[in-house]
Design a protein around this motif. Structure first.
Motif, PDB file in Angstrom:
ATOM      1  N   ARG A  76     -11.985  35.285 -15.137  1.00 29.93           N
ATOM      2  CA  ARG A  76     -11.571  35.226 -16.554  1.00 29.93           C
ATOM      3  C   ARG A  76     -11.846  36.546 -17.264  1.00 29.93           C
ATOM      4  O   ARG A  76     -11.016  37.033 -18.039  1.00 29.93           O
ATOM      5  N   TYR A  77     -13.027  37.095 -17.027  1.00 31.36           N
ATOM      6  CA  TYR A  77     -13.388  38.374 -17.650  1.00 31.36           C
ATOM      7  C   TYR A  77     -12.415  39.464 -17.193  1.00 31.36           C
ATOM      8  O   TYR A  77     -11.842  40.188 -18.007  1.00 31.36           O
ATOM      9  N   ASN A  78     -12.244  39.590 -15.886  1.00 25.68           N
ATOM     10  CA  ASN A  78     -11.402  40.645 -15.336  1.00 25.68           C
ATOM     11  C   ASN A  78      -9.953  40.532 -15.788  1.00 25.68           C
ATOM     12  O   ASN A  78      -9.306  41.547 -16.063  1.00 25.68           O
ATOM     13  N   GLU A  79      -9.431  39.326 -15.866  1.00 22.88           N
ATOM     14  CA  GLU A  79      -8.047  39.154 -16.317  1.00 22.88           C
ATOM     15  C   GLU A  79      -7.866  39.638 -17.748  1.00 22.88           C
ATOM     16  O   GLU A  79      -6.851  40.255 -18.080  1.00 22.88           O
ATOM     17  N   LYS A  80      -8.850  39.385 -18.603  1.00 23.15           N
ATOM     18  CA  LYS A  80      -8.777  39.853 -19.992  1.00 23.15           C
ATOM     19  C   LYS A  80      -8.822  41.380 -20.049  1.00 23.15           C
ATOM     20  O   LYS A  80      -8.031  42.007 -20.761  1.00 23.15           O
ATOM     21  N   ILE A  81      -9.726  41.976 -19.288  1.00 23.24           N
ATOM     22  CA  ILE A  81      -9.833  43.437 -19.262  1.00 23.24           C
ATOM     23  C   ILE A  81      -8.566  44.052 -18.667  1.00 23.24           C
ATOM     24  O   ILE A  81      -8.031  45.033 -19.191  1.00 23.24           O
ATOM     25  N   TYR A  82      -8.055  43.468 -17.600  1.00 24.31           N
ATOM     26  CA  TYR A  82      -6.850  43.983 -16.948  1.00 24.31           C
ATOM     27  C   TYR A  82      -5.650  43.929 -17.895  1.00 24.31           C
ATOM     28  O   TYR A  82      -4.870  44.884 -17.976  1.00 24.31           O
ATOM     29  N   ALA A  83      -5.517  42.844 -18.629  1.00 24.63           N
ATOM     30  CA  ALA A  83      -4.425  42.736 -19.608  1.00 24.63           C
ATOM     31  C   ALA A  83      -4.551  43.838 -20.661  1.00 24.63           C
ATOM     32  O   ALA A  83      -3.549  44.451 -21.062  1.00 24.63           O
TER      33      ALA A  83
ATOM     34  N   PRO B 106     -18.344  30.181 -17.432  1.00 21.07           N
ATOM     35  CA  PRO B 106     -17.021  30.796 -17.544  1.00 21.07           C
ATOM     36  C   PRO B 106     -16.449  30.786 -18.956  1.00 21.07           C
ATOM     37  O   PRO B 106     -15.625  31.637 -19.296  1.00 21.07           O
ATOM     38  N   ALA B 107     -16.891  29.862 -19.785  1.00 22.64           N
ATOM     39  CA  ALA B 107     -16.386  29.794 -21.159  1.00 22.64           C
ATOM     40  C   ALA B 107     -16.736  31.046 -21.958  1.00 22.64           C
ATOM     41  O   ALA B 107     -16.055  31.374 -22.931  1.00 22.64           O
ATOM     42  N   GLY B 108     -17.763  31.771 -21.565  1.00 22.60           N
ATOM     43  CA  GLY B 108     -18.163  32.970 -22.294  1.00 22.60           C
ATOM     44  C   GLY B 108     -17.553  34.257 -21.766  1.00 22.60           C
ATOM     45  O   GLY B 108     -17.763  35.327 -22.341  1.00 22.60           O
TER      46      GLY B 108
END
Length: 104
Positions: free
Chosen positions: A90-97, A25-27
């Motif tokens: 984590r990935y999706n939240e960054k893309i969604y933002a 998840p860190a990546g």
């Protein structure tokens, strides 16, 4: 016909685990940032019976390419599933933002 079953099962099992063997998840945020810079917007989906986008609204995620974070793969490896879902979240939240900021 039995001879064809063994290779088919082996290939199917390999596809379920070959997508990303670590799912650290860190990546996830780093990958999301790279994809944003490259213009490759996607959302990770997970779930063995009914897949779903992890951590973002379905109506938004369905408009973009779907990436596999354990879709349809049946496994008893619960820690793997947890890593996949956390990575996807984590990935999706960054893309969604990012896409939410682009709309305004």
């Amino acid at each position: 016909m039995k001879i064809l079953r063994i290779p088919a099962v082996t290939v199917a099992a390999g596809l379920c685990i070959a997508a990303d063997p670590t799912w650290n998840p860190a990546g996830a945020v780093k990958e999301a940032e790279q994809d944003i810079r490259a213009g490759h917007i996607k959302f990770y989906w997970a779930g063995s019976i009914e897949s779903r986008p992890v951590g973002v609204p379905f109506e938004v995620a369905k408009k973009y390419p779907k990436a596999n974070a354990g879709i349809g793969c049946v496994t008893n490896d619960i820690p793997l599933r947890e890593r996949q879902e956390e990575y996807a979240r984590r990935y999706n939240e960054k893309i969604y933002a990012y896409i939410s900021a682009q709309r305004h």
